[in-house]
Design a protein around this motif. Structure first.
Motif, PDB file in Angstrom:
ATOM      1  N   PRO B 200      11.375  37.402  52.516  1.00 18.21           N
ATOM      2  CA  PRO B 200      10.086  37.110  53.559  1.00 18.21           C
ATOM      3  C   PRO B 200       9.640  35.807  53.692  1.00 18.21           C
ATOM      4  N   LYS B 201      10.079  35.133  52.773  1.00 16.77           N
ATOM      5  CA  LYS B 201       9.689  33.581  53.126  1.00 16.77           C
ATOM      6  C   LYS B 201      10.256  32.976  54.401  1.00 16.77           C
ATOM      7  N   LEU B 202      11.286  33.616  55.001  1.00 11.08           N
ATOM      8  CA  LEU B 202      11.909  33.225  56.237  1.00 11.08           C
ATOM      9  C   LEU B 202      11.242  33.746  57.572  1.00 11.08           C
ATOM     10  N   HIS B 203      10.226  34.818  57.382  1.00 13.06           N
ATOM     11  CA  HIS B 203       9.587  35.324  58.199  1.00 13.06           C
ATOM     12  C   HIS B 203       8.621  34.771  58.956  1.00 13.06           C
ATOM     13  N   MET B 204       8.491  34.285  60.154  1.00 17.22           N
ATOM     14  CA  MET B 204       7.540  33.510  60.952  1.00 17.22           C
ATOM     15  C   MET B 204       7.350  32.206  60.054  1.00 17.22           C
ATOM     16  N   ALA B 205       8.283  31.911  59.558  1.00 14.30           N
ATOM     17  CA  ALA B 205       8.080  30.224  58.682  1.00 14.30           C
ATOM     18  C   ALA B 205       7.837  29.165  59.736  1.00 14.30           C
ATOM     19  N   ARG B 206       7.156  28.289  59.077  1.00 13.15           N
ATOM     20  CA  ARG B 206       7.022  27.113  59.867  1.00 13.15           C
ATOM     21  C   ARG B 206       8.267  26.278  59.850  1.00 13.15           C
ATOM     22  N   HIS B 207       8.866  26.176  58.933  1.00  9.16           N
ATOM     23  CA  HIS B 207      10.272  25.240  59.081  1.00  9.16           C
ATOM     24  C   HIS B 207      11.327  26.224  59.658  1.00  9.16           C
ATOM     25  N   LEU B 208      12.354  25.108  60.004  1.00  8.82           N
ATOM     26  CA  LEU B 208      13.664  25.502  60.740  1.00  8.82           C
ATOM     27  C   LEU B 208      14.666  25.862  59.624  1.00  8.82           C
ATOM     28  N   THR B 209      15.242  26.971  59.717  1.00  2.00           N
ATOM     29  CA  THR B 209      16.193  27.288  58.781  1.00  2.00           C
ATOM     30  C   THR B 209      17.732  27.312  59.220  1.00  2.00           C
ATOM     31  N   LEU B 210      18.853  26.578  58.720  1.00  3.76           N
ATOM     32  CA  LEU B 210      20.035  26.466  59.464  1.00  3.76           C
ATOM     33  C   LEU B 210      20.892  27.200  58.329  1.00  3.76           C
ATOM     34  N   LEU B 211      21.715  27.900  58.486  1.00 10.67           N
ATOM     35  CA  LEU B 211      22.313  28.883  57.647  1.00 10.67           C
ATOM     36  C   LEU B 211      24.044  28.275  58.017  1.00 10.67           C
ATOM     37  N   SER B 212      24.734  27.799  56.950  1.00  7.23           N
ATOM     38  CA  SER B 212      26.126  27.367  57.374  1.00  7.23           C
ATOM     39  C   SER B 212      27.140  27.576  56.603  1.00  7.23           C
ATOM     40  N   ALA B 213      28.240  28.320  56.681  1.00 16.42           N
ATOM     41  CA  ALA B 213      29.498  28.743  56.178  1.00 16.42           C
ATOM     42  C   ALA B 213      30.553  27.957  56.646  1.00 16.42           C
ATOM     43  N   GLY B 214      31.040  27.008  55.521  1.00 19.83           N
ATOM     44  CA  GLY B 214      31.893  25.880  56.016  1.00 19.83           C
ATOM     45  C   GLY B 214      33.481  26.722  55.815  1.00 19.83           C
ATOM     46  N   GLU B 216      34.019  30.023  56.213  1.00 22.20           N
ATOM     47  CA  GLU B 216      34.050  30.936  56.980  1.00 22.20           C
ATOM     48  C   GLU B 216      33.974  30.364  58.717  1.00 22.20           C
ATOM     49  N   LYS B 217      33.635  29.209  58.689  1.00 19.36           N
ATOM     50  CA  LYS B 217      33.328  28.356  59.966  1.00 19.36           C
ATOM     51  C   LYS B 217      32.367  29.037  60.842  1.00 19.36           C
ATOM     52  N   ARG B 218      31.178  29.244  60.237  1.00 11.31           N
ATOM     53  CA  ARG B 218      30.068  29.995  61.169  1.00 11.31           C
ATOM     54  C   ARG B 218      28.663  29.722  60.845  1.00 11.31           C
ATOM     55  N   LEU B 219      27.859  28.962  61.924  1.00 14.44           N
ATOM     56  CA  LEU B 219      26.766  28.872  61.586  1.00 14.44           C
ATOM     57  C   LEU B 219      25.630  29.381  62.451  1.00 14.44           C
ATOM     58  N   TYR B 220      24.339  29.750  61.800  1.00 10.79           N
ATOM     59  CA  TYR B 220      23.346  30.426  62.583  1.00 10.79           C
ATOM     60  C   TYR B 220      22.099  29.927  61.898  1.00 10.79           C
ATOM     61  N   ALA B 221      21.052  30.309  62.964  1.00 18.51           N
ATOM     62  CA  ALA B 221      19.773  29.658  62.646  1.00 18.51           C
ATOM     63  C   ALA B 221      18.440  30.662  62.634  1.00 18.51           C
ATOM     64  N   VAL B 222      17.580  30.572  61.813  1.00 16.56           N
ATOM     65  CA  VAL B 222      16.082  31.036  62.053  1.00 16.56           C
ATOM     66  C   VAL B 222      15.327  29.881  62.451  1.00 16.56           C
ATOM     67  N   PRO B 223      15.012  30.109  63.927  1.00 20.47           N
ATOM     68  CA  PRO B 223      14.024  28.739  64.244  1.00 20.47           C
ATOM     69  C   PRO B 223      12.450  29.059  63.698  1.00 20.47           C
ATOM     70  N   PRO B 224      11.832  27.882  63.791  1.00 23.50           N
ATOM     71  CA  PRO B 224      10.255  28.312  63.276  1.00 23.50           C
ATOM     72  C   PRO B 224       9.799  29.320  63.966  1.00 23.50           C
ATOM     73  N   TYR B 225       8.734  29.950  63.441  1.00 20.78           N
ATOM     74  CA  TYR B 225       8.050  31.088  63.980  1.00 20.78           C
ATOM     75  C   TYR B 225       8.657  32.201  64.447  1.00 20.78           C
ATOM     76  N   THR B 226       9.738  32.632  63.841  1.00 22.06           N
ATOM     77  CA  THR B 226      10.855  33.632  64.314  1.00 22.06           C
ATOM     78  C   THR B 226      10.788  34.788  63.251  1.00 22.06           C
TER      79      THR B 226
END
Lengths: 364, 304
Positions: B200-214, B216-226
């Motif tokens: 729940p801390k990621l839901h509509m969070a003010r900060h940017l979250t970047l998730l990266s798997a070295g 598995e060579k994939r990255l994805y993001a949860v932008p702020p207020y998402t």
């Protein structure tokens, strides 16, 4: 800060690393040179898996890691990643390789002849315990052949193409800068053939052997016949900015071509090549390549499976990461498990039937 | 103008270890990931001097974001002084000149393994999560090519089905950490193995979250207020771990995610998992000045 003192991690890890390095003692240029000159096949294996051809650096990596192969490969790859890509060498042509060993199991004799070269294939694998008794083992000198074998050998597949046994080559003229580079692009599936062969070239020898063996033993659908196995040295030909081409050096290479039954009127070929001399790896890798086209998706001999799972740095890294603490995720599992058990007990207390299924690990 | 004025002195490695072409690729992929929240972007993933699976994906993102003015916090399972967290933090500061901190409030970049800090992060902070398995469909479809097609089709039926089956078999959803979550109503992501408590801390969070798997060579993001919505059925609410009533035996804080410590002779005691929150609470209790920021949870209730 009592909370911190009980952890004491940072000092402990520093000492743990010292303990490891203390066992290995002082590493000097002399030791590196001894490893380089006495363990050429180990050096070749490490250079192949690291995709970095430098015997001295490979020997240093082995010295520094005490021969822990996956660590040596990681150290070399991490160093390699900091180096710029200066140039792209011209593709090596089979008939240009300075050939020391070249055999075929498909024909009794082949144009250019069978050249045994250096091999242990027909030796008795007896441990030379005499050495420990103080009697050094000095290999008998090689009797030279009356006529030296030609340094360059024709490609057997070329002859097979002329005879109409193998499909005409589909090689297209790709400009060097357009050749895909696995170290700068992610591996995606279905993989381009360039990526597949690059990935096999740097795959972990033991992993390729295990999956290649699975394919040979019956989990694949093509029995390999060694069409041509070659050990040699290849010139690394690069282009000078002025346009002239020159050899920047020579690298030891091994290459295997395996073939199977016919398909569509032609023999199919599987291919693999790698830095250094490593026959087991190229034969196993070529078998996987040969099987790729018809391999069922999800099977161990399908390219997505074997390319992912023979990547030594990724596989060993993930395996050893399980030594890191996992108490947060484990706590989360415990919590779900206890709650489910409480629900079961509550249901039973009320006399309701509760179907207990076998434990199933939730996906993490 | 001489050549020397146009070039830089030779250095064994680039600033921040990664060379310019690697950083350029990562920046492009991060921007794409932010543009399509939750969608996995493949990237080359270079080898770094650390074993794959030990945070090399997070490290590559952090090394790309970092500058000499950055203040970096690294967490492993909630702790700043875990062996791997300490090693990663030391490496980042060594190759970038960034300063180090344990304080969530004082950090500009927080790289984390398996936890989102308990103190609420701000708009000027970035959370980098290390991801072992980025593919939420891995459990129902191990083949990446097919899984990518399923994401493209927003075909998450088999994922819903396994959750349903868990309810039928066990009376509840058994997923522990890495609870599959829908991002921005489109892509289901694996939020890295953070506990359900942290999703729940990621839901509509003010900060940017970047998730990266070295690895598995994939990255994805949860932008702020998402929006980040765990997959749940309308009649089965999302359950976080039952830690609301637990008390940390060292710091006395209550209502946060706890580590359980089994005791000789049975039973267990608990310690707060966010170790620096615990340290701050001890400091305050001992009269040392320390500031605990607003937390996502208050007395065990989510309240952001």
């Amino acid at each position: 800060m009592a909370y911190v003192a009980t952890r004491g991690g940072e000092r402990a890890i520093e000492q743990a690393e010292r303990l490891f390095r203390q066992d290995l003692g002082t590493i000097d240029a002399n030791r590196v040179e001894t490893i380089r000159s006495t363990m050429p096949y180990l050096i070749d294996r490490v250079m192949g898996e690291a995709s970095l051809y430098d015997e001295e650096l490979a020997a240093l990596a082995l010295a520094q890691t005490g021969g822990e192969l996956s660590e040596a490969v990681l150290v070399l790859r991490a160093w390699r990643t900091t180096q710029p890509r200066l140039s792209i060498a011209r593709p090596v042509q089979q008939h240009e390789v300075l050939t020391q060993r070249r055999i075929s199991a498909a024909f009794k004799d082949i144009p250019g002849g069978q050249i045994l070269g250096p091999t242990l294939d027909y030796s008795h694998r007896v441990l030379a315990t005499d050495v420990l008794e103080g009697k050094p083992f000095a290999p008998p000198a090689v009797d030279k052949a009356a006529t030296p074998a030609p340094a360059r050998q024709p490609s057997l597949a070329d002859w097979q193409r002329q005879q109409g046994l193998v499909a005409p080559a589909k090689a297209s003229n790709v400009p060097p800068e357009n050749i895909p580079d696995l170290t700068r692009e992610p591996l995606l599936f279905p993989a381009s053939r360039a990526h597949r062969l690059q990935s096999l070239a740097r795959a972990e020898t033991g992993g390729v052997l295990a999956l290649g063996y699975a394919a040979m033993r019956g989990y694949g659908n093509a029995h390999p016949t060694v069409n041509e196995l070659r050990l040699g040295e290849a010139n690394v030909v690069v282009r000078h900015p002025r346009g002239t081409e020159f050899a920047a050096g020579r690298v030891r290479v091994s290459q295997a071509e395996v073939t199977s039954k016919e398909k569509g009127g032609y023999l199919e070929l599987g291919f693999a090549a790698t830095f250094g001399w490593n026959e087991v790896k190229v034969i196993a890798a070529a078998t996987l390549d040969l099987n790729s086209a018809a391999a069922p998706v999800g099977s161990p001999v399908h390219e997505e499976f074997y390319l992912y799972h023979t990547e030594s740095v990724e596989a060993s890294g993930f395996c050893i990461h399980f030594k890191l603490p996992h108490y947060v995720t484990f706590q989360s599992i415990l919590d779900a498990m206890r709650d489910a058990k409480a629900k079961q007990a509550a249901a039973e207390a009320k006399g309701e039937a509760y179907v207990a299924e076998p434990e199933e690990e939730p996906v993490l | 103008m001489s050549l020397a004025t146009l070039t830089k002195d030779w250095a064994a490695t680039s600033y921040g270890f990664l060379d310019a072409s690697a950083k350029r690729e990562l920046r492009r992929k991060m921007l794409k990931a932010i543009a399509v929240p939750g969608c996995q972007m493949p990237y080359a993933s270079r080898e770094v001097p650390m074993a794959r699976g030990w945070g090399t994906g997070g490290l590559q993102v952090t090394l790309t974001l970092v500058n000499p003015n950055s203040i970096v916090k690294v967490i492993d399972q909630g702790a700043d002084d875990g062996v791997n967290a300490a090693s990663i933090r030391r490496f980042i500061s060594r190759v970038s000149g960034a300063s180090e901190t344990w304080d969530t409030l004082g950090a500009s970049i927080v790289q984390s393994r398996h936890r989102v800090p308990e103190e609420i992060m701000r708009e000027d902070q970035v959370l980098v999560l290390q991801v072992p398995n980025p593919e939420p469909l891995r459990g129902v479809e191990p083949n990446i090519s097919i899984a990518r097609q399923m994401h493209a089709d927003a075909d998450y039926g088999r994922l819903w089905l396994t959750l349903y089956e868990q309810i039928v078999r066990k009376g509840r959803i058994m997923q522990g950490a890495s609870y599959p979550s829908m991002v921005n109503g489109r892509h289901v992501m694996s939020p890295s193995p953070i506990p359900r408590w942290d999703v729940p801390k990621l839901h509509m969070a003010r900060h940017l979250t970047l998730l990266s798997a070295g690895r598995e060579k994939r990255l994805y993001a949860v932008p702020p207020y998402t929006r980040v919505e765990p997959l749940v059925f309308s009649d089965r609410p999302y359950l976080v771990e039952d830690h609301a009533d637990l008390t940390c035996r060292r710091s006395g804080v209550q209502g946060f995610f706890m580590n359980e410590l089994p005791q000789d002779g049975g039973g267990s005691v608990f310690e707060v998992s966010d170790s620096n929150l615990g340290i701050k609470a001890i400091n305050i209790a001992e009269g040392t000045p320390s500031e605990i920021g607003e937390t996502w949870y208050r007395h065990g209730e989510f309240s952001a």
